[in-house]
Design a protein around this motif. Structure first.
Motif, PDB file in Angstrom:
ATOM      1  N   PHE A 192     -31.924  38.911 -33.541  1.00  0.00           N
ATOM      2  CA  PHE A 192     -30.546  38.430 -33.634  1.00  0.00           C
ATOM      3  C   PHE A 192     -30.420  37.167 -32.803  1.00  0.00           C
ATOM      4  CE2 PHE A 192     -28.514  42.963 -34.026  1.00  0.00           C
ATOM      5  CZ  PHE A 192     -29.163  43.128 -35.228  1.00  0.00           C
ATOM      6  N   ARG A 193     -29.633  36.206 -33.304  1.00  0.00           N
ATOM      7  CA  ARG A 193     -29.285  35.051 -32.474  1.00  0.00           C
ATOM      8  C   ARG A 193     -27.921  35.331 -31.847  1.00  0.00           C
ATOM      9  NH1 ARG A 193     -31.286  30.124 -31.754  1.00  0.00           N
ATOM     10  NH2 ARG A 193     -32.600  30.187 -33.608  1.00  0.00           N
ATOM     11  N   ILE A 194     -27.939  35.589 -30.537  1.00  0.00           N
ATOM     12  CA  ILE A 194     -26.728  35.930 -29.800  1.00  0.00           C
ATOM     13  C   ILE A 194     -26.445  34.825 -28.791  1.00  0.00           C
ATOM     14  CG2 ILE A 194     -25.622  37.641 -28.309  1.00  0.00           C
ATOM     15  CD1 ILE A 194     -27.590  39.708 -29.472  1.00  0.00           C
ATOM     16  N   ASP A 195     -25.273  34.225 -28.884  1.00  0.00           N
ATOM     17  CA  ASP A 195     -24.894  33.123 -27.998  1.00  0.00           C
ATOM     18  C   ASP A 195     -25.956  32.027 -27.995  1.00  0.00           C
ATOM     19  OD1 ASP A 195     -22.570  34.440 -27.363  1.00  0.00           O
ATOM     20  OD2 ASP A 195     -23.390  35.359 -25.544  1.00  0.00           O
ATOM     21  N   CYS A 226     -20.203  35.267 -18.003  1.00  0.00           N
ATOM     22  CA  CYS A 226     -19.460  36.525 -18.063  1.00  0.00           C
ATOM     23  C   CYS A 226     -18.500  36.584 -16.878  1.00  0.00           C
ATOM     24  CB  CYS A 226     -20.426  37.710 -18.021  1.00  0.00           C
ATOM     25  SG  CYS A 226     -19.600  39.308 -17.900  1.00  0.00           S
ATOM     26  N   ALA A 227     -17.222  36.772 -17.154  1.00  0.00           N
ATOM     27  CA  ALA A 227     -16.210  36.780 -16.099  1.00  0.00           C
ATOM     28  C   ALA A 227     -16.356  37.984 -15.169  1.00  0.00           C
ATOM     29  CB  ALA A 227     -14.814  36.775 -16.725  1.00  0.00           C
ATOM     30  N   GLU A 257     -17.637  11.951  -4.989  1.00  0.00           N
ATOM     31  CA  GLU A 257     -16.278  12.442  -4.743  1.00  0.00           C
ATOM     32  C   GLU A 257     -16.022  13.794  -5.427  1.00  0.00           C
ATOM     33  OE1 GLU A 257     -15.911   9.066  -7.887  1.00  0.00           O
ATOM     34  OE2 GLU A 257     -17.088   9.518  -6.064  1.00  0.00           O
ATOM     35  N   ASP A 258     -16.863  14.124  -6.446  1.00  0.00           N
ATOM     36  CA  ASP A 258     -16.697  15.424  -7.106  1.00  0.00           C
ATOM     37  C   ASP A 258     -17.201  16.571  -6.234  1.00  0.00           C
ATOM     38  OD1 ASP A 258     -15.600  14.354  -9.407  1.00  0.00           O
ATOM     39  OD2 ASP A 258     -17.543  14.048 -10.362  1.00  0.00           O
ATOM     40  N   VAL A 259     -18.233  16.301  -5.423  1.00  0.00           N
ATOM     41  CA  VAL A 259     -18.833  17.358  -4.594  1.00  0.00           C
ATOM     42  C   VAL A 259     -18.080  17.393  -3.266  1.00  0.00           C
ATOM     43  CG1 VAL A 259     -20.999  18.330  -3.746  1.00  0.00           C
ATOM     44  CG2 VAL A 259     -21.020  16.776  -5.706  1.00  0.00           C
ATOM     45  N   ASP A 260     -16.844  17.874  -3.326  1.00  0.00           N
ATOM     46  CA  ASP A 260     -15.971  17.824  -2.151  1.00  0.00           C
ATOM     47  C   ASP A 260     -15.679  19.200  -1.566  1.00  0.00           C
ATOM     48  OD1 ASP A 260     -14.457  18.851  -4.159  1.00  0.00           O
ATOM     49  OD2 ASP A 260     -12.970  17.239  -4.204  1.00  0.00           O
ATOM     50  N   GLY A 261     -16.352  20.225  -2.084  1.00  0.00           N
ATOM     51  CA  GLY A 261     -16.171  21.570  -1.543  1.00  0.00           C
ATOM     52  C   GLY A 261     -14.924  22.286  -2.009  1.00  0.00           C
ATOM     53  N   THR A 262     -14.170  21.703  -2.938  1.00  0.00           N
ATOM     54  CA  THR A 262     -12.936  22.348  -3.410  1.00  0.00           C
ATOM     55  C   THR A 262     -13.181  23.268  -4.599  1.00  0.00           C
ATOM     56  OG1 THR A 262     -12.442  20.456  -4.853  1.00  0.00           O
ATOM     57  CG2 THR A 262     -11.504  20.429  -2.611  1.00  0.00           C
ATOM     58  N   TRP A 263     -14.404  23.290  -5.099  1.00  0.00           N
ATOM     59  CA  TRP A 263     -14.729  24.157  -6.236  1.00  0.00           C
ATOM     60  C   TRP A 263     -16.089  24.804  -5.988  1.00  0.00           C
ATOM     61  CZ3 TRP A 263     -19.169  22.808  -8.975  1.00  0.00           C
ATOM     62  CH2 TRP A 263     -19.647  21.516  -8.759  1.00  0.00           C
ATOM     63  N   THR A 264     -16.373  25.844  -6.759  1.00  0.00           N
ATOM     64  CA  THR A 264     -17.602  26.612  -6.567  1.00  0.00           C
ATOM     65  C   THR A 264     -18.368  26.730  -7.878  1.00  0.00           C
ATOM     66  OG1 THR A 264     -16.502  27.933  -4.868  1.00  0.00           O
ATOM     67  CG2 THR A 264     -18.545  28.821  -5.781  1.00  0.00           C
ATOM     68  N   PRO A 265     -19.641  26.338  -7.890  1.00  0.00           N
ATOM     69  CA  PRO A 265     -20.454  26.593  -9.090  1.00  0.00           C
ATOM     70  C   PRO A 265     -20.847  28.074  -9.150  1.00  0.00           C
ATOM     71  CG  PRO A 265     -21.789  25.536  -7.405  1.00  0.00           C
ATOM     72  CD  PRO A 265     -20.389  25.605  -6.854  1.00  0.00           C
ATOM     73  N   TYR A 266     -21.095  28.576 -10.347  1.00  0.00           N
ATOM     74  CA  TYR A 266     -21.471  29.977 -10.524  1.00  0.00           C
ATOM     75  C   TYR A 266     -22.790  30.064 -11.283  1.00  0.00           C
ATOM     76  CZ  TYR A 266     -16.748  31.328  -9.087  1.00  0.00           C
ATOM     77  OH  TYR A 266     -15.584  31.512  -8.383  1.00  0.00           O
ATOM     78  N   HIS A 267     -23.455  31.185 -11.122  1.00  0.00           N
ATOM     79  CA  HIS A 267     -24.681  31.435 -11.879  1.00  0.00           C
ATOM     80  C   HIS A 267     -24.593  32.805 -12.540  1.00  0.00           C
ATOM     81  CE1 HIS A 267     -26.617  34.428  -9.192  1.00  0.00           C
ATOM     82  NE2 HIS A 267     -25.966  33.803  -8.238  1.00  0.00           N
ATOM     83  N   PRO A 270     -23.556  45.393 -18.061  1.00  0.00           N
ATOM     84  CA  PRO A 270     -23.502  46.046 -19.382  1.00  0.00           C
ATOM     85  C   PRO A 270     -22.558  45.372 -20.373  1.00  0.00           C
ATOM     86  CG  PRO A 270     -23.378  47.689 -17.632  1.00  0.00           C
ATOM     87  CD  PRO A 270     -23.258  46.347 -16.969  1.00  0.00           C
ATOM     88  N   ALA A 271     -21.611  44.574 -19.871  1.00  0.00           N
ATOM     89  CA  ALA A 271     -20.616  43.967 -20.767  1.00  0.00           C
ATOM     90  C   ALA A 271     -21.076  42.638 -21.361  1.00  0.00           C
ATOM     91  CB  ALA A 271     -19.305  43.755 -20.010  1.00  0.00           C
ATOM     92  N   CYS A 272     -22.251  42.128 -20.949  1.00  0.00           N
ATOM     93  CA  CYS A 272     -22.642  40.785 -21.398  1.00  0.00           C
ATOM     94  C   CYS A 272     -24.116  40.741 -21.784  1.00  0.00           C
ATOM     95  CB  CYS A 272     -22.344  39.758 -20.296  1.00  0.00           C
ATOM     96  SG  CYS A 272     -23.334  39.991 -18.803  1.00  0.00           S
ATOM     97  N   ASN A 273     -24.594  39.546 -22.110  1.00  0.00           N
ATOM     98  CA  ASN A 273     -25.986  39.326 -22.479  1.00  0.00           C
ATOM     99  C   ASN A 273     -26.650  38.441 -21.433  1.00  0.00           C
ATOM    100  OD1 ASN A 273     -25.926  40.638 -25.155  1.00  0.00           O
ATOM    101  ND2 ASN A 273     -24.493  38.998 -25.665  1.00  0.00           N
ATOM    102  N   GLY A 274     -27.238  39.067 -20.425  1.00  0.00           N
ATOM    103  CA  GLY A 274     -27.941  38.307 -19.391  1.00  0.00           C
ATOM    104  C   GLY A 274     -27.043  37.406 -18.569  1.00  0.00           C
ATOM    105  N   GLY A 275     -25.799  37.819 -18.383  1.00  0.00           N
ATOM    106  CA  GLY A 275     -24.888  37.029 -17.570  1.00  0.00           C
ATOM    107  C   GLY A 275     -23.986  36.104 -18.349  1.00  0.00           C
ATOM    108  N   TYR A 276     -24.171  36.052 -19.666  1.00  0.00           N
ATOM    109  CA  TYR A 276     -23.344  35.187 -20.516  1.00  0.00           C
ATOM    110  C   TYR A 276     -22.671  36.025 -21.600  1.00  0.00           C
ATOM    111  CZ  TYR A 276     -26.005  31.293 -18.490  1.00  0.00           C
ATOM    112  OH  TYR A 276     -26.574  30.390 -17.631  1.00  0.00           O
ATOM    113  N   LYS A 277     -21.465  35.610 -21.971  1.00  0.00           N
ATOM    114  CA  LYS A 277     -20.744  36.295 -23.045  1.00  0.00           C
ATOM    115  C   LYS A 277     -19.904  35.280 -23.803  1.00  0.00           C
ATOM    116  CE  LYS A 277     -17.852  40.312 -23.989  1.00  0.00           C
ATOM    117  NZ  LYS A 277     -17.112  41.445 -23.418  1.00  0.00           N
ATOM    118  N   GLY A 278     -20.297  35.006 -25.045  1.00  0.00           N
ATOM    119  CA  GLY A 278     -19.588  33.999 -25.830  1.00  0.00           C
ATOM    120  C   GLY A 278     -20.063  32.593 -25.492  1.00  0.00           C
TER     121      GLY A 278
END
Length: 576
Positions: free
Chosen positions: A225-228, A468-469, A490-500, A505-513
């Protein structure tokens, strides 16, 4: 309890039992109930599906009202352990069709969860199939639907049934059965191959897959299957089924079952319960060890999600809306195969599809049926090419024309002339980004003047997997890596956080959609001057940056800042 108006009660009798009960209980107005009932009949869906889909009554409120009105107990299905439910009392296909779950058996009666106890046809089906009586228990429709899908037999179980006596036949037995016995045909619905195919399709739909791959090799057979956007191996059925499975798919897709030497294309449909029909596009390809079959799942609802669901930023959306509102000109959507170009075009057509507009499309093939749009499948063998279809469209008094793909100079030339003579033309091209689209058209042999005077907007796009949220975690990415990826200081100002991605069980390897990444480039006067001067893609890209057009990488990095996807996913799909 408040007194019921006898007029209301009498008029409600024309409605189905559930609608009548809701009107009498004061949960739904008579006119609203009749409108929903008419819509259900027009869409060939159930009243309860239309009712819950419209949001007129919540699933929880509906369940409480039905329980009171019909004197049946109310049950919260989330409190049920699905592993302890009885199996085999009622066929899974019937459970899916009428949306019920068998909870238990008492003497000669089944205790069955339903959202609509007034459905007499459902009760009769259960009685006919099991020869037992039915006692209803009321459940919320949304929870019931989820449990029904979870209770469906898995593809693995269906595959296990293949390894048995049914495959001890001579290899030619199934192919020659029709010739040898012109009398009663075998019950193909019970054939293991049919069960396996049916469950594979249902599992693919449940997993939100876009494609199924059936791949024969010398000693093995693989289903993926091709998923996401990623291919995943799902099953390895016995290699002996490859010919029977290919034959079955070709029969229901209306292909030539005797022709195994050349590729073929077809379509088929699968009814998923009473409320939904899924279309499939089927392609066969002769390989060394049999026919490889790829089935594309075509979900019509994807074209009706609305432009907000596609992931355009506010500025990008405004540019696109302005362009499709123009009376004439050409809009091009570019990107590799599987980047969502078709869904973007259909979404635009859906916005433009009004009674006062004549829309014609030429596609290879038409993937999603849009009522109100005149869709034409090109057929090169019969001489109905994109160019021939376009010529015909111009004699059909069109307002908007959509061409599935501009593949050659003749098609491009006719499309451009249509755009120059008062028609809005939409099409796709296979290029890496928006600026290179213009040079690609130039290389096809189109004069710079024709490009500058016809093209009004180009959208390049990619699809990135959405985090996946439920399980995504903050990622500790070094400052230098963020800068190397394309973030400004100026974008790397510490006001936001990257996620990995993590995985749950609700997703496919950490991704959904998936989420769209877009480069929306309008063609203004300055851009037209560069095109007329036969400027390069680099000059066009530089002008686009001056006009505030984000590159695909910049658009993807913005999605990282919003926490929608991961940095590694954006780096993989934008590849700059």
């Amino acid at each position: 309890m408040a007194a019921v108006d006898p007029v209301t009660e009498a008029s409600a009798l024309a409605l189905p039992g559930l609608g009548r009960a809701l009107v009498i209980a004061g949960k739904l107005g008579q006119k609203a109930a009749e409108d929903i009932y008419r819509k259900a009949q027009a869409n060939r869906t159930s009243f309860i599906a239309e009712l819950t889909g419209s949001g007129a009554v919540s699933a929880a409120d509906l369940a409480h009202t039905v329980s009171t009105a019909f004197g049946a107990p109310l049950l919260d299905l989330e409190a049920i352990d699905t592993h302890r439910l009885p199996k085999g009392l009622l066929d899974a296909k019937i459970c899916q069709e009428i949306r019920v779950v068998v909870l238990s058996k008492r003497n000669n009666r089944l205790i069955v969860a339903t959202a609509d106890p007034s459905d007499q046809q459902a009760a009769e089906k259960i009685k006919f199939s099991t020869q037992m009586g039915v006692d209803w228990v009321i459940a919320e429709y949304d929870k019931l639907t989820k449990m029904v899908e979870a209770q469906a037999t898995t593809a693995t179980e269906a595959m296990d049934s293949l390894i048995g006596d049914d495959f001890e036949f001579d290899e030619t037995s199934m192919d020659t059965a029709a010739e040898e016995d012109s009398g009663a045909a075998p019950d193909v619905d019970d054939a293991p191959v049919v069960k396996f195919l049916h469950k594979m399709l249902l599992d693919a739909i449940g997993a939100r897959a876009s494609d199924l791959h059936f791949e024969p090799y010398e000693h093995t057979y693989r289903v993926r299957f091709r998923i996401d956007g990623e291919l995943r191996e799902i099953a390895s059925p016995p290699v002996a089924i490859k010919d029977k499975l290919a034959s079955r798919i070709k029969v229901i897709s209306r292909m030539d079952i005797s022709e195994k030497r050349v590729p073929q294309d077809g379509r088929m449909k699968l009814k998923v319960g009473p409320d939904k029909v899924i279309d499939f596009r089927v392609s066969t390809l002769p390989t060394l060890f049999g026919e490889k079959i790829v089935i594309r799942i075509l979900d019509p609802s994807s074209a009706k999600l609305g432009i907000e669901a596609l992931g355009y930023e506010a500025e990008e959306k405004a540019r696109l809306i302005e362009a499709i509102g123009r009376p004439y000109g050409m809009i091009l959507v570019t990107g590799p195969t599987g980047s969502g170009k078709t869904v973007s075009l259909y979404t635009c057509l859906n916005l433009l599809n009004k009674p006062g507009v004549n829309i014609s499309t030429a596609e290879d093939p038409a993937e999603i049926n849009l009522p109100g749009v005149n869709q034409v499948n090109v057929n090169d063998k019969a001489g109905l090419t994109f160019a021939a279809a376009l010529k015909s469209f111009l004699r059909q008094d069109p307002d908007i024309i959509m061409v599935g793909e501009i593949r050659d100079l003749e098609t491009a030339d006719i499309a451009i002339k249509a755009a120059q003579t008062g028609h809005l033309v939409m099409s796709t091209l296979h290029t890496n980004d928006a600026p290179t689209t213009l040079t690609r058209m130039r290389n096809m042999g189109i004069a710079p003047f024709n490009i500058a005077s016809s093209v009004i907007l180009i959208t390049a796009q990619r699809l990135a997997r959405r985090l996946c949220a439920q399980c995504k975690q903050p990622a500790d990415i070094p400052y230098e890596n963020l800068i190397d990826a394309g973030f400004k200081e100026e974008d790397v100002d510490g006001t936001w956080t990257p996620y990995h991605p993590v995985g749950c069980p609700a997703c496919n390897g950490g991704y959904k959609g998936r989420v769209g990444i877009y480069q929306v480039m309008p063609i203004g006067e300055d851009m037209q001057r560069i095109i007329l001067a036969d400027g390069s893609a680099l000059e066009i890209a530089a002008q686009a940056r001056k006009e505030g057009v984000k590159s695909l990488r910049e658009s993807g990095l913005h999605k990282v800042k919003l926490g929608l996807t991961s940095l590694e996913e954006v780096l993989a799909v934008t590849n700059e």
